[in-house]
Design an enzyme around this catalytic site. Structure first.
Site, PDB file in Angstrom:
ATOM      1  CG  ASP A 114      -3.739  -3.187  12.823  1.00  0.00           C
ATOM      2  OD1 ASP A 114      -2.718  -3.894  12.817  1.00  0.00           O
ATOM      3  OD2 ASP A 114      -3.698  -1.945  12.912  1.00  0.00           O
ATOM      4  CD  GLU A 132      -1.154  -0.137  11.167  1.00  0.00           C
ATOM      5  OE1 GLU A 132      -0.001   0.171  10.812  1.00  0.00           O
ATOM      6  OE2 GLU A 132      -1.358  -0.840  12.143  1.00  0.00           O
ATOM      7  CB  CYS A 175       1.363 -13.790  11.074  1.00  0.00           C
ATOM      8  SG  CYS A 175       2.864 -12.994  10.516  1.00  0.00           S
ATOM      9  CE  LYS A 213       3.109  -1.377   3.515  1.00  0.00           C
ATOM     10  NZ  LYS A 213       3.488  -1.771   4.896  1.00  0.00           N
ATOM     11  CE1 TYR A 225      -4.321  -7.026   9.797  1.00  0.00           C
ATOM     12  CE2 TYR A 225      -3.885  -7.795   7.572  1.00  0.00           C
ATOM     13  CZ  TYR A 225      -3.649  -7.856   8.935  1.00  0.00           C
ATOM     14  OH  TYR A 225      -2.758  -8.770   9.423  1.00  0.00           O
ATOM     15  NE  ARG A 271       0.135   0.413   4.871  1.00  0.00           N
ATOM     16  CZ  ARG A 271       0.356   1.177   5.908  1.00  0.00           C
ATOM     17  NH1 ARG A 271       0.102   2.456   5.858  1.00  0.00           N
ATOM     18  NH2 ARG A 271       0.869   0.695   7.020  1.00  0.00           N
ATOM     19  CD1 TRP A 302       2.796  -1.986  10.382  1.00  0.00           C
ATOM     20  CD2 TRP A 302       2.358  -4.166  10.500  1.00  0.00           C
ATOM     21  NE1 TRP A 302       2.032  -2.205  11.498  1.00  0.00           N
ATOM     22  CE2 TRP A 302       1.741  -3.531  11.598  1.00  0.00           C
ATOM     23  CE3 TRP A 302       2.223  -5.549  10.354  1.00  0.00           C
ATOM     24  CZ2 TRP A 302       0.998  -4.230  12.547  1.00  0.00           C
ATOM     25  CZ3 TRP A 302       1.480  -6.239  11.309  1.00  0.00           C
ATOM     26  CH2 TRP A 302       0.878  -5.584  12.381  1.00  0.00           C
TER      27      TRP A 302
HETATM   28  C1  BEZ Z   1       0.479  -2.441   6.339  1.00  0.00           C
HETATM   29  O1  BEZ Z   1       0.245  -2.408   5.137  1.00  0.00           O
HETATM   30  O2  BEZ Z   1       1.512  -1.942   6.778  1.00  0.00           O
HETATM   31  C2  BEZ Z   1      -0.499  -3.060   7.265  1.00  0.00           C
HETATM   32  C3  BEZ Z   1      -1.611  -3.687   6.719  1.00  0.00           C
HETATM   33  C4  BEZ Z   1      -2.494  -4.277   7.578  1.00  0.00           C
HETATM   34  C5  BEZ Z   1      -2.309  -4.256   8.954  1.00  0.00           C
HETATM   35  C6  BEZ Z   1      -1.196  -3.607   9.472  1.00  0.00           C
HETATM   36  C7  BEZ Z   1      -0.288  -3.011   8.622  1.00  0.00           C
END
Ligand code: BEZ
Length: 409
Positions: A288, A108, A333, A370, A270, A60, A367
């Site tokens: 989350d 977040e 996780c 990504k 999420y 994202r 996180w």
């Molecule tokens: C993230 O994209 O960093 C993220 C997505 C879902 C939950 C927490 C973090």
């Protein structure tokens, strides 16, 4: 894969401790630069025990901080480079939907702040009201005050394929040696090099890269420092798709915590669309928040907290369409998060009081799915050049990130 015989002793330019996604991405980058690299993994490669566990992550661009937006954008060419190594798609570009209560400021971020950061960085997105979110993205019964943004470059990351691609490249590289089932038991700084001991042999290297994920402190303690982190056994649930063809984006809902019989609980969730590589026919939704965080990774049980799952299932039943309301499978996780406010990712050189700290780099917490190929690049830059063109000033080794650790004699 280079094979090391038990009890062998070898010298490398760099030893990477931690063979998950960050360790493999760093080895890939170092191998491309012809740096002789050993990757040590305490469990087996591709294990499910650390923060590279599970199969999918969200890619994202929305973040409330502009420097994070910029960094995600900078990861795109590196994802493309990695993608060129495999015919398996590493991302399924379905977009990111951030929606919910616009007044919420959570770990977040906040929807309005993210919109500003995206605007300032020239990233395209559309804004939505509650009715549009329901109509276009299959949610229902949302409070009228909810707003949202849709950013089309968001994606589900196939983390498993990402790791396999890196592992395959590293296996074939003549510069990278991979050794699993090799937990590090001591690290001795011999001024010109580091001596690293494992049950499978002793190895030396000029430099160290530490990417042990949630097991960071068990490695950092060997060098007499530690970070302050909390650990989540994060619970996911998989819901059967009942409406053929329904496609969710990757999404995140911002909501204030709720008061449930006197205890205040998180209320953010999420989710992912259906993906071909993980339980096709089902979508994954996760909370989350955790109701019982852990003070060390060893406390992890793999058993999802039933109350967290209950909240997730209730939210799905109330607000999502085209799904069975009761989960068919669950998973967990292990996530490690820095306890420093607004500091999700710690990255840089070891603290200054560690001898030869400029020859030790690390990345942990947050996180980072990504950022996998970008973090590999940054860690290899820091290791080889001592600096990186990417702006990592927000993540580096400030004294308050660390505390000293003295091993019991
Ligand atoms: C993230 O994209 O960093 C993220 C997505 C879902 C939950 C927490 C973090």
């Amino acid at each position: 894969m280079s094979v090391l015989t038990p009890q062998s002793s070898s010298h490398f330019d760099v030893i990477i401790i931690g063979g998950g996604s960050l360790g493999q991405a760093t080895a890939w980058q170092l191998g491309k630069r012809k740096v002789r690299t050993l990757v040590l993994e305490q469990f087996t490669f591709l294990n499910q025990l650390g923060s590279s566990g599970g199969v999918s992550r969200q890619f994202r661009i929305p973040y409330p901080e502009e420097y994070m937006v910029k960094l995600v954008k900078q990861s795109v060419p590196l994802w493309e480079e990695l993608q060129a190594l495999t015919p398996v798609p590493l991302q399924d570009k379905v977009g990111t939907l951030w929606f919910g209560d616009p007044t919420v400021h959570s770990t977040e971020g906040n929807i309005g702040e993210a919109e500003k950061a995206l605007e300032n960085q020239g990233v395209p997105f559309t804004t939505l009201d509650a009715g549009e979110i329901e109509k276009q993205y299959h949610f229902r019964n949302l409070p009228e005050t909810y707003t949202g943004l849709f950013q089309p470059d968001g994606a589900s990351i196939n983390l498993r394929a990402t790791l396999e691609t890196l592992l395959q490249w590293n296996t074939l590289s003549s510069f990278v040696t991979l050794l699993d089932n090799a937990p590090v038991t001591t690290i001795v700084d011999n001024k010109t090099h580091f001596e690293v001991t494992t049950p499978q042999g002793n190895f030396t290297a000029d430099k160290l890269v530490l990417t042990p994920g949630p097991f960071a402190n068990s490695v950092f303690n060997l060098l007499n420092f530690q970070i302050n982190a909390t650990y989540w056994n994060m619970a996911s649930a998989y819901f059967k798709v009942t409406q053929p063809g329904i496609q969710y984006p990757t999404w995140f809902v911002f909501q204030n915590p709720v008061d449930d019989h006197g205890s205040v609980n998180g209320n953010q969730f999420y989710g992912f669309p259906e993906v071909s590589w993980n339980y096709p026919g089902y979508v994954r939704v996760a909370s989350d928040f955790v109701m019982a965080d852990l003070s060390s990774p060893e406390q992890r049980t793999f058993v999802p907290n039933p109350k967290e799952l209950g909240y997730t299932a209730q939210w799905v039943a109330d607000h999502m369409t085209g799904l069975e309301p009761v989960p068919s499978f669950t998973s967990t996780c292990l996530v490690s998060l820095s306890t420093i406010k607004n500091k999700e990712l710690l990255l840089g050189f070891a603290p200054e009081y560690v001898p030869n700290h400029h020859r030790i780099t690390f990345c942990t917490t947050g996180w980072v799915g990504k950022f996998v190929p970008l973090m590999g690049r940054i860690l290899s830059d820091l290791t080889v050049d001592g600096h990186t063109p990417y702006d990592i000033s927000h993540f580096g080794a400030r004294p308050n990130f660390f505390s000293a650790f003295t091993a019991a004699k």
